[in-house]
Design a protein around this motif. Sequence first.
Motif, PDB file in Angstrom:
ATOM      1  N   ASN A  36      17.731  -8.559  -5.773  1.00  7.51           N
ATOM      2  CA  ASN A  36      16.668  -9.343  -5.112  1.00  7.51           C
ATOM      3  C   ASN A  36      15.625  -8.426  -4.481  1.00  7.51           C
ATOM      4  OD1 ASN A  36      17.811 -11.767  -5.829  1.00  7.51           O
ATOM      5  ND2 ASN A  36      18.916 -12.032  -3.887  1.00  7.51           N
ATOM      6  N   VAL A  37      16.088  -7.354  -3.862  1.00  3.53           N
ATOM      7  CA  VAL A  37      15.150  -6.390  -3.260  1.00  3.53           C
ATOM      8  C   VAL A  37      14.269  -5.774  -4.344  1.00  3.53           C
ATOM      9  CG1 VAL A  37      14.995  -4.166  -2.078  1.00  3.53           C
ATOM     10  CG2 VAL A  37      16.557  -5.912  -1.224  1.00  3.53           C
ATOM     11  N   ALA A  38      14.875  -5.440  -5.495  1.00  4.32           N
ATOM     12  CA  ALA A  38      14.106  -4.861  -6.602  1.00  4.32           C
ATOM     13  C   ALA A  38      13.062  -5.851  -7.101  1.00  4.32           C
ATOM     14  CB  ALA A  38      15.038  -4.438  -7.733  1.00  4.32           C
ATOM     15  N   ASN A  39      13.424  -7.131  -7.241  1.00  2.95           N
ATOM     16  CA  ASN A  39      12.455  -8.154  -7.667  1.00  2.95           C
ATOM     17  C   ASN A  39      11.324  -8.299  -6.653  1.00  2.95           C
ATOM     18  OD1 ASN A  39      13.864  -8.695 -10.003  1.00  2.95           O
ATOM     19  ND2 ASN A  39      14.998 -10.426  -9.136  1.00  2.95           N
ATOM     20  N   THR A  40      11.693  -8.294  -5.400  1.00  2.32           N
ATOM     21  CA  THR A  40      10.680  -8.402  -4.343  1.00  2.32           C
ATOM     22  C   THR A  40       9.724  -7.210  -4.391  1.00  2.32           C
ATOM     23  OG1 THR A  40      12.227  -9.593  -2.928  1.00  2.32           O
ATOM     24  CG2 THR A  40      10.321  -8.608  -1.853  1.00  2.32           C
ATOM     25  N   LEU A  41      10.262  -6.012  -4.578  1.00  4.04           N
ATOM     26  CA  LEU A  41       9.418  -4.816  -4.653  1.00  4.04           C
ATOM     27  C   LEU A  41       8.517  -4.846  -5.877  1.00  4.04           C
ATOM     28  CD1 LEU A  41      11.800  -1.982  -3.430  1.00  4.04           C
ATOM     29  CD2 LEU A  41       9.840  -2.967  -2.246  1.00  4.04           C
ATOM     30  N   GLU A  42       9.014  -5.401  -7.005  1.00  8.73           N
ATOM     31  CA  GLU A  42       8.159  -5.521  -8.191  1.00  8.73           C
ATOM     32  C   GLU A  42       6.991  -6.464  -7.910  1.00  8.73           C
ATOM     33  OE1 GLU A  42      10.478  -6.725 -11.554  1.00  8.73           O
ATOM     34  OE2 GLU A  42      11.676  -4.877 -11.557  1.00  8.73           O
ATOM     35  N   GLY A  43       7.282  -7.595  -7.260  1.00 18.16           N
ATOM     36  CA  GLY A  43       6.214  -8.530  -6.898  1.00 18.16           C
ATOM     37  C   GLY A  43       5.225  -7.891  -5.938  1.00 18.16           C
ATOM     38  N   LEU A  44       5.752  -7.145  -4.996  1.00 24.58           N
ATOM     39  CA  LEU A  44       4.890  -6.457  -4.035  1.00 24.58           C
ATOM     40  C   LEU A  44       4.025  -5.420  -4.738  1.00 24.58           C
ATOM     41  CD1 LEU A  44       4.138  -6.091  -1.051  1.00 24.58           C
ATOM     42  CD2 LEU A  44       5.973  -4.414  -0.881  1.00 24.58           C
ATOM     43  N   GLU A  45       4.596  -4.734  -5.707  1.00 20.78           N
ATOM     44  CA  GLU A  45       3.833  -3.727  -6.459  1.00 20.78           C
ATOM     45  C   GLU A  45       2.696  -4.385  -7.237  1.00 20.78           C
ATOM     46  OE1 GLU A  45       4.570  -0.392  -9.979  1.00 20.78           O
ATOM     47  OE2 GLU A  45       6.275  -1.416  -9.083  1.00 20.78           O
ATOM     48  N   GLN A  46       2.967  -5.539  -7.839  1.00 17.25           N
ATOM     49  CA  GLN A  46       1.913  -6.257  -8.573  1.00 17.25           C
ATOM     50  C   GLN A  46       0.817  -6.716  -7.618  1.00 17.25           C
ATOM     51  OE1 GLN A  46       4.047  -9.361 -10.575  1.00 17.25           O
ATOM     52  NE2 GLN A  46       4.781  -8.017 -12.216  1.00 17.25           N
ATOM     53  N   GLN A  47       1.228  -7.211  -6.461  1.00 10.81           N
ATOM     54  CA  GLN A  47       0.227  -7.632  -5.473  1.00 10.81           C
ATOM     55  C   GLN A  47      -0.596  -6.447  -4.997  1.00 10.81           C
ATOM     56  OE1 GLN A  47       2.337  -9.673  -2.377  1.00 10.81           O
ATOM     57  NE2 GLN A  47       2.680 -11.515  -3.601  1.00 10.81           N
ATOM     58  N   MET A  48       0.048  -5.315  -4.801  1.00 12.19           N
ATOM     59  CA  MET A  48      -0.680  -4.110  -4.358  1.00 12.19           C
ATOM     60  C   MET A  48      -1.674  -3.656  -5.425  1.00 12.19           C
ATOM     61  SD  MET A  48       0.051  -3.388  -1.300  1.00 12.19           S
ATOM     62  CE  MET A  48      -0.584  -1.740  -1.153  1.00 12.19           C
ATOM     63  N   GLY A  50      -3.218  -5.646  -7.488  1.00  9.64           N
ATOM     64  CA  GLY A  50      -4.340  -6.581  -7.362  1.00  9.64           C
ATOM     65  C   GLY A  50      -5.211  -6.239  -6.173  1.00  9.64           C
ATOM     66  N   ILE A  51      -4.574  -5.921  -5.056  1.00 12.01           N
ATOM     67  CA  ILE A  51      -5.332  -5.557  -3.843  1.00 12.01           C
ATOM     68  C   ILE A  51      -6.109  -4.271  -4.086  1.00 12.01           C
ATOM     69  CG2 ILE A  51      -5.079  -4.747  -1.458  1.00 12.01           C
ATOM     70  CD1 ILE A  51      -2.742  -6.718  -1.191  1.00 12.01           C
ATOM     71  N   THR A  52      -5.486  -3.321  -4.776  1.00 11.83           N
ATOM     72  CA  THR A  52      -6.163  -2.055  -5.068  1.00 11.83           C
ATOM     73  C   THR A  52      -7.386  -2.294  -5.945  1.00 11.83           C
ATOM     74  OG1 THR A  52      -4.068  -0.861  -4.910  1.00 11.83           O
ATOM     75  CG2 THR A  52      -5.851   0.246  -6.057  1.00 11.83           C
ATOM     76  N   ALA A  53      -7.247  -3.153  -6.966  1.00  8.66           N
ATOM     77  CA  ALA A  53      -8.388  -3.452  -7.841  1.00  8.66           C
ATOM     78  C   ALA A  53      -9.505  -4.128  -7.057  1.00  8.66           C
ATOM     79  CB  ALA A  53      -7.925  -4.333  -9.001  1.00  8.66           C
ATOM     80  N   THR A  55     -10.029  -3.963  -3.827  1.00  9.94           N
ATOM     81  CA  THR A  55     -10.576  -2.996  -2.873  1.00  9.94           C
ATOM     82  C   THR A  55     -11.539  -2.036  -3.574  1.00  9.94           C
ATOM     83  OG1 THR A  55      -8.545  -3.127  -1.581  1.00  9.94           O
ATOM     84  CG2 THR A  55      -9.963  -1.239  -1.176  1.00  9.94           C
ATOM     85  N   THR A  56     -11.177  -1.610  -4.777  1.00  8.42           N
ATOM     86  CA  THR A  56     -12.057  -0.718  -5.541  1.00  8.42           C
ATOM     87  C   THR A  56     -13.374  -1.421  -5.864  1.00  8.42           C
ATOM     88  OG1 THR A  56     -10.139   0.391  -6.487  1.00  8.42           O
ATOM     89  CG2 THR A  56     -12.224   0.700  -7.617  1.00  8.42           C
ATOM     90  N   ALA A  57     -13.288  -2.679  -6.303  1.00  8.87           N
ATOM     91  CA  ALA A  57     -14.504  -3.438  -6.606  1.00  8.87           C
ATOM     92  C   ALA A  57     -15.359  -3.614  -5.355  1.00  8.87           C
ATOM     93  CB  ALA A  57     -14.138  -4.796  -7.199  1.00  8.87           C
ATOM     94  N   LEU A  58     -14.713  -3.917  -4.242  1.00  7.52           N
ATOM     95  CA  LEU A  58     -15.442  -4.084  -2.980  1.00  7.52           C
ATOM     96  C   LEU A  58     -16.102  -2.777  -2.554  1.00  7.52           C
ATOM     97  CD1 LEU A  58     -16.166  -5.929  -0.613  1.00  7.52           C
ATOM     98  CD2 LEU A  58     -14.026  -5.238   0.467  1.00  7.52           C
ATOM     99  N   LEU A  59     -15.403  -1.677  -2.725  1.00  7.51           N
ATOM    100  CA  LEU A  59     -15.964  -0.375  -2.373  1.00  7.51           C
ATOM    101  C   LEU A  59     -17.167  -0.049  -3.242  1.00  7.51           C
ATOM    102  CD1 LEU A  59     -15.673   2.161  -0.626  1.00  7.51           C
ATOM    103  CD2 LEU A  59     -14.113   3.070  -2.340  1.00  7.51           C
TER     104      LEU A  59
END
Length: 134
Positions: A36-48, A50-53, A55-59
Amino acid sequence: MEILLYIAALIAAVAFAVLVIYLAGTLKETRRTLHNVANTLEGLEQQMQGITAETTALLNKTNQLAEDVQEKSKKLNNLVEGIQGVGDSVKQFNGSLQKISDEIVKESEEHKQTAAQTVKWGQAILDLWKRYKN
């Protein structure tokens, strides 16, 4: 006495089996939790990602906006310099008008007496002309 030894061995074997069963259950739960922790971290990685993309566009947009503001600021500086030039020209024109006005006042003061005498002579000539006509 041998029987006690067998009973002790049997109790130890049962205790070991119970320990192994509980340990296996605990390890299964731990495995499930880690999964479950691994699944949660995978979801978090995907969200990060998206946030990184985003943030890059905003920058990038912020950088473009900063460049646009800088260009407009330069144009505005040119406009202000132009207006300052017009102000300097008006100031020089006012100075020239002031000099001309001062010159006229000075000349009128210098020729005040002459103008007064001219008016008196003109009046005298008109009086003589009227007398001559009569």
